[in-house]
Each structure stands twice: as structure tokens, then as C-alpha cells.
Write a protein that holds these residues in place. Structure first.
Motif, short mmCIF file in Angstrom:
data_model
loop_
_atom_site.label_atom_id
_atom_site.label_comp_id
_atom_site.label_asym_id
_atom_site.label_seq_id
_atom_site.Cartn_x
_atom_site.Cartn_y
_atom_site.Cartn_z
N ILE A 31 0.83 -1.20 0.00
CA ILE A 31 0.00 0.00 0.00
C ILE A 31 0.87 1.26 0.00
CG2 ILE A 31 -1.73 1.31 1.31
CD1 ILE A 31 -2.88 -1.40 2.21
N ALA A 32 2.00 1.20 0.69
CA ALA A 32 2.92 2.34 0.67
C ALA A 32 3.40 2.61 -0.75
CB ALA A 32 4.10 2.08 1.60
N LYS A 33 3.79 1.57 -1.47
CA LYS A 33 4.25 1.72 -2.85
C LYS A 33 3.15 2.29 -3.74
CE LYS A 33 7.59 -2.09 -2.66
NZ LYS A 33 7.89 -3.48 -3.12
N LEU A 34 1.94 1.77 -3.56
CA LEU A 34 0.81 2.20 -4.38
C LEU A 34 0.47 3.66 -4.12
CD1 LEU A 34 -1.50 1.63 -6.34
CD2 LEU A 34 -2.80 0.66 -4.41
N THR A 35 0.34 4.04 -2.85
CA THR A 35 -0.04 5.41 -2.54
C THR A 35 1.06 6.40 -2.92
OG1 THR A 35 0.68 5.05 -0.24
CG2 THR A 35 -1.67 4.81 -0.72
N LYS A 36 2.31 6.00 -2.76
CA LYS A 36 3.42 6.86 -3.17
C LYS A 36 3.37 7.11 -4.67
CE LYS A 36 7.61 8.81 -2.64
NZ LYS A 36 8.17 8.90 -3.98
N GLY A 51 11.75 -1.13 4.16
CA GLY A 51 11.09 -1.12 2.86
C GLY A 51 10.39 0.19 2.58
N ILE A 52 9.70 0.72 3.60
CA ILE A 52 9.00 1.99 3.40
C ILE A 52 10.00 3.15 3.31
CG2 ILE A 52 7.37 3.62 4.47
CD1 ILE A 52 5.86 1.18 5.55
N ALA A 53 11.07 3.09 4.10
CA ALA A 53 12.09 4.13 4.03
C ALA A 53 12.69 4.22 2.63
CB ALA A 53 13.18 3.87 5.06
N ASN A 94 11.25 6.59 -0.15
CA ASN A 94 11.59 8.02 -0.15
C ASN A 94 10.37 8.94 -0.18
OD1 ASN A 94 14.49 7.77 -0.12
ND2 ASN A 94 14.37 7.13 -2.27
N PHE A 95 9.46 8.71 0.76
CA PHE A 95 8.40 9.69 0.97
C PHE A 95 9.04 11.01 1.37
CE2 PHE A 95 5.81 5.89 1.31
CZ PHE A 95 4.57 6.29 0.82
N SER A 127 2.60 12.06 -0.11
CA SER A 127 3.91 12.62 0.22
C SER A 127 4.36 12.32 1.65
CB SER A 127 3.91 14.14 0.00
OG SER A 127 2.92 14.75 0.82
N SER A 128 3.42 11.97 2.53
CA SER A 128 3.75 11.71 3.93
C SER A 128 3.24 10.34 4.36
CB SER A 128 3.14 12.78 4.85
OG SER A 128 3.63 14.06 4.52
N PHE A 129 4.02 9.68 5.19
CA PHE A 129 3.65 8.35 5.67
C PHE A 129 4.06 8.24 7.13
CE2 PHE A 129 3.49 3.81 6.17
CZ PHE A 129 2.68 3.32 5.15
N ALA A 130 3.20 7.65 7.95
CA ALA A 130 3.51 7.38 9.36
C ALA A 130 3.19 5.92 9.65
CB ALA A 130 2.73 8.30 10.29
#
Length: 208
Positions: free
Chosen positions: A93-98, A130-132, A135-136, A103-106
Motif C-alpha cells: 500500500i505504501a508503494k501504491l499510494t506513493k 522497505g518503506i524508508a 523516499n516519501f 507525500s507523507s507516511f507514518a
């Protein structure tokens, strides 16, 4: 801000949702869940099994994401199923939304997340890394200790740990003391609202 909340039916996610719906800077909250949430004028609540992800759905187009997904190996039924919820799904989901403009992820992670032999902590480290790597513009990772919450169904090991931690709290270093879902939720929400550039880690002792 249009905010996506993952895990909105859990102990931490419920608090994130409550705070987000009341926050004046957030005009819309998207909270995909497996079961319906109470209706609210600011809430979009897609009902989805998550697997497979509906990658073409418009609700993934948001400004920021808070991930409070989490389970236990016992509840999931296997290490593989646990990793799906705590690592694979957040990463996907992080990859998809990015890719769609977030632009921001917590991320709600865990105290002691690191590579090693402990499967739980190693999995948490893998999702953090993986989320880091995506590069959000802004990434906030919160690493709480035991969460002082009533679970449904109850988590016996966590309950025993909480009881002992409360009894011996004056003797326990601040980092290892139980924290409330509200304290975690506030840090996650503040992370995406402030959107501090780069990578910020909030350790458990900072949640008080």
C-alpha cells in the motif's frame, strides 16, 4: 489534507480515526476495512478483503497515509500470515499510494525493531526499511512498547506483560513502560500533519 488510515478497527487505528475526524486540517479520511465503520461526514469507508488489493480504486489517491496495521503470530495463524499483515500489506500500500502522489507516511512499528533472529522484530525492521526506501517526502516511524489497551479478542501474553509492567512501573525504564493507544495515535497523526522532511523515529519513551 486527504488522509488514508490503515488498521482503523484496531486499538491504535481506532484512536487515529477518532482524532483525524476531529482535526480541522483534515478534510477527508479514507479508512478501508473488512467491516463497516460508523458513518461520518468526513469518512470514506471502502469495505475490502485487502488481498488482493484493488490497485485501480480511486480511494488510494491521498495526501498522507497512517499505517496502524498489526496482528500477532497466534492470531494470524502462522508466521507467513503474520508477515502478510505486518510487512507485505503495508509495503504494497505504501508503494501504491506513493506512486499516486502521497507525500507523507507514518508507521506504527515496535520497540526494538531490528534485523536479527527474533522473527517479530525482524519483520518490523523489514517493513521500516522497505518503506524508508520509497523516499516519501516525510516518513515518521513510531516504536511503542507494550500497548495498554483492551483487545478483542484478548492477547493473553500482552495482558500478563501489562499487569507486571503496571505493578513494577516505578522500577522499569521509561522506554519499556506501557503506552496508551491515544499517545501513539497522536504521534502518528502529528507526523503526517507536520510532515517534517526526511525520516523521523519516535521511540516509546517520547510518547509521554
Amino acid at each position: 489534507m486527504k488522509l488514508l488510515i490503515l488498521g482503523a478497527t484496531g486499538a491504535v487505528g481506532t484512536e487515529v480515526l477518532r482524532l483525524a475526524l476531529d482535526h480541522h486540517e483534515i478534510h477527508q479520511v479514507v479508512a478501508p476495512t473488512r467491516r463497516s465503520l460508523p458513518s461520518h461526514s468526513k469518512l470514506i469507508n471502502p469495505i475490502t478483503p485487502f488481498t488482493p488489493l484493488d490497485q485501480g480504486a480511486d480511494y488510494w489517491r491521498v495526501d498522507a497515509v497512517i499505517c496502524a496495521l498489526g496482528t500477532t503470530i497466534k492470531q494470524a495463524g502462522s508466521k507467513q500470515a503474520f508477515a502478510l499483515v505486518d510487512r507485505d500489506l503495508p509495503l504494497a500500500i505504501a508503494k501504491l499510494t506513493k506512486s499516486l502522489g502521497a507525500s507523507s507516511f507514518a508507521l506504527n512499528s515496535s520497540l526494538g525493531a531490528k534485523r536479527g533472529k527474533n522473527f517479530y522484530l525482524n519483520t518490523k525492521a523489514e517493513v521500516e526499511e522497505g518503506i524508508a526506501e520509497l523516499n516519501f517526502n516525510s516518513l515518521t516511524i513510531v516504536r511503542p512498547s507494550l500497548i495498554n489497551a483492551k483487545r478483542t479478542p484478548p492477547r493473553l501474553g500482552e495482558q500478563i506483560g501489562l499487569c507486571l509492567a503496571i505493578i513494577f512501573q516505578p522500577l522499569i525504564p521509561k522506554r519499556y513502560r506501557p503506552v496508551t493507544p491515544t499517545a501513539i495515535a497522536k504521534s502518528l497523526l502529528q507526523g503526517v500533519i507536520t510532515a517534517k522532511p526526511g525520516f523521523t523515529i519516535i521511540e516509546s519513551e517520547q510518547l509521554r
